[in-house]
Design an enzyme around this catalytic site. Structure first.
Site, PDB file in Angstrom:
ATOM      1  N   HIS A  45      13.319-100.708 -79.906  1.00 11.64           N
ATOM      2  CA  HIS A  45      12.628-102.186 -79.631  1.00 11.64           C
ATOM      3  C   HIS A  45      13.648-102.786 -77.644  1.00 11.64           C
ATOM      4  O   HIS A  45      13.264-104.376 -78.551  1.00 11.64           O
ATOM      5  CB  HIS A  45      12.931-102.605 -80.630  1.00 11.64           C
ATOM      6  CG  HIS A  45      14.056-102.736 -81.558  1.00 11.64           C
ATOM      7  ND1 HIS A  45      15.501-102.336 -81.990  1.00 11.64           N
ATOM      8  CD2 HIS A  45      15.192-103.605 -81.084  1.00 11.64           C
ATOM      9  CE1 HIS A  45      16.386-102.552 -82.490  1.00 11.64           C
ATOM     10  NE2 HIS A  45      16.707-103.400 -81.312  1.00 11.64           N
ATOM     11  N   SER A  59      21.894-103.740 -80.866  1.00  9.31           N
ATOM     12  CA  SER A  59      21.298-102.915 -81.104  1.00  9.31           C
ATOM     13  C   SER A  59      21.168-102.034 -79.535  1.00  9.31           C
ATOM     14  O   SER A  59      21.238-102.417 -78.348  1.00  9.31           O
ATOM     15  CB  SER A  59      19.316-103.486 -81.236  1.00  9.31           C
ATOM     16  OG  SER A  59      19.668-104.662 -81.928  1.00  9.31           O
ATOM     17  N   ASP A  90      12.660 -95.531 -84.053  1.00  7.11           N
ATOM     18  CA  ASP A  90      12.813 -96.640 -82.956  1.00  7.11           C
ATOM     19  C   ASP A  90      14.322 -96.164 -82.764  1.00  7.11           C
ATOM     20  O   ASP A  90      15.326 -96.690 -82.138  1.00  7.11           O
ATOM     21  CB  ASP A  90      14.251 -97.682 -84.256  1.00  7.11           C
ATOM     22  CG  ASP A  90      14.255 -99.217 -83.623  1.00  7.11           C
ATOM     23  OD1 ASP A  90      13.934 -99.091 -82.138  1.00  7.11           O
ATOM     24  OD2 ASP A  90      14.571 -99.610 -83.388  1.00  7.11           O
TER      25      ASP A  90
END
Length: 461
Positions: A104, A210, A134
């Site tokens: 992402h 992230s 992911d």
């Protein structure tokens, strides 16, 4: 009396020792090592900042300032390009510039810029990316001799271990937060498009973290930070990281030149055993995954398993959910074998299962229609490989829509639709769609299965 005096003398002699223990200054390196500075000094240079840009077409409406008309004329107006920017983190895992991050963060980016801890900058390209996990693997152009992190065997991680989350939260620069591993085998979650199995931590993982590193006190990579689950929107929640063993499997496939992540195909359906099921099956406690359905070509079926068997471990590691089964298989990789421990009639058994790719049997027979009433339609015949790609039920047969543009899109067809009938003609192979498209009629009726529900589309030429 003598014994009493002896006891009192012992008690009195302890007081100076206790007092000195409270005030004594640490005298050795071991006694003053209550700091994470050495770990951060070693690991932080291998954690990078990632700046990704993507150009998207956005519709510009003259009614944008009016909520009512903007909703009414949502598709009105011309499209113009708009640049989307995203910020995240990544981890260097090899000296020649291989970086792991989240899908992402970089999965759909048109341009990626990576900035190291020492301010060096590199352009990067995506080697391998997978939305379901992911995860994304990048390669820095022209990089060599870079600091990098070793990967730990994440199966050996225990609840209570100290860990550090390193990343670039809120775009303020590289930051370190400390916590513990607060849970393992967290599955059944869907986070930022990724589904599966996570290491849980109470270390703060904020926006921008992230793709960053979750490291242990030896500076080894435990996992890739993915998200935090919070009710307030702040860092007072629980964080999740993708285990290093799955990262290792991704790296192996990226180095082998795979364009997309290949998971071993189980060809089974199953569900976690709960208390009621355990009681009904005569089990001592709820454990494992009970197999409810096996494809005729499933390697589990070939190894002797059958519906009703309870898979409790793969490769010696417990499996208490379907997500754990898939994680274990994905970590092992295609081409290897897995020792499966399962229960049948309360008896524990073991067998070996070959880990294979989903078979392309029968052939998918991809068909693209260009010059017909279904111009822009791409269809394929369902087989194990196609069903695995689209997460469709094992028993589903027929023809699936893989692309619907131009006339086909305007007719209401969508990717993922299962074609059942066209004007009463049963659709079993892609060539049946081609034959139906040659009919010369004005009214069309298409029966499809969409998200498991039957749907009828009608239109007139």
């Amino acid at each position: 009396m003598r014994q009493v005096l002896l006891v009192l003398s012992v008690i009195v002699s302890l007081f100076p020792v206790a007092a000195s223990a409270e005030t004594r200054v640490p005298e050795s390196a071991a006694e003053i090592s209550l700091t994470f500075a050495p770990v951060v000094r070693s690991a932080a240079p291998a954690v990078v900042n990632i700046y990704a840009t993507r150009v998207v077409a956005q519709r510009v409406s003259p009614f944008a300032a009016d909520p009512f008309f903007d909703q009414l004329f949502r598709d009105f107006g011309r499209r113009q390009p708009r640049v989307q920017n995203s910020l995240g983190s990544g981890v260097i895992v090899s000296a020649d510039g291989v970086v792991v991050s989240n899908y992402h963060v970089v999965g759909q980016a048109d341009a990626i810029r990576v900035v190291l801890n020492d301010r060096r900058e590199y352009e990067a390209e995506v080697m391998l990316a997978d939305q379901d996990s992911d995860l994304a693997v990048l390669k820095l152009k022209g990089a060599d001799g870079l600091p990098h992190l070793p990967l730990r065997d994440s199966d050996g991680v225990e609840v209570g271990e100290l860990v550090l989350a390193i990343g670039n939260p809120f775009g303020v620069g590289q930051t370190v937060s400390q916590g513990i591993v607060s849970g393992l085998a967290r599955s059944g979650l869907s986070i930022d498009g990724g589904r599966g199995y996570f290491v849980q931590t109470d270390a703060a993982i904020n926006p921008g973290n992230s793709g960053g590193a979750l490291v242990d006190t030896a500076g080894r990579l435990v996992g890739i930070n993915t998200a935090i689950l919070t009710q307030s929107g702040g860092s007072n929640g629980i964080g999740f990281a993708i285990p290093a063993n799955l990262v290792r499997s991704f790296l192996a496939q990226a180095e082998a030149g795979e364009s997309r992540f290949q998971r071993p195909w189980a060809g089974v359906n199953g569900q976690a055993v709960d208390a009621a099921m355990a009681e009904a099956m005569g089990l001592d406690r709820p454990e494992g995954v009970v197999l409810t359905e096996l494809d005729a070509a499933s390697p589990f079926r070939a190894a002797g398993l059958r519906p009703g068997d309870v898979v409790v471990a793969l490769g010696g590691q417990r499996t208490d959910s379907p997500q754990e089964v898939m994680f274990r298989l994905s970590s092992m990789g295609i081409g290897s074998q897995a020792i499966v421990t399962y229960l049948r009639d309360g008896e524990s058994r073991e067998t070996r299962v070959a880990l294979i790719a989903a078979p392309e049997t029968p052939p998918r027979e991809t068909l693209i229609l260009r010059d017909s009433v279904f111009a822009g339609l791409t269809v394929e015949r369902l087989n194990p490989a196609v069903r695995a790609e689209l997460n469709l039920p094992l028993t589903l047969e027929g023809v699936v829509v893989r692309g619907a543009e131009a006339t086909a899109g305007r007719a209401g067809l969508r990717p993922g639709d299962i074609l059942l009938e066209i004007n009463g003609r049963r659709i079993e192979r892609p060539r049946d769609v081609e034959a139906a498209a040659r009919e010369r009629v004005r009214w069309w009726q298409i029966d499809v299965l969409r998200d498991g529900q039957p749907l009828r589309l009608r239109f007139r030429l």
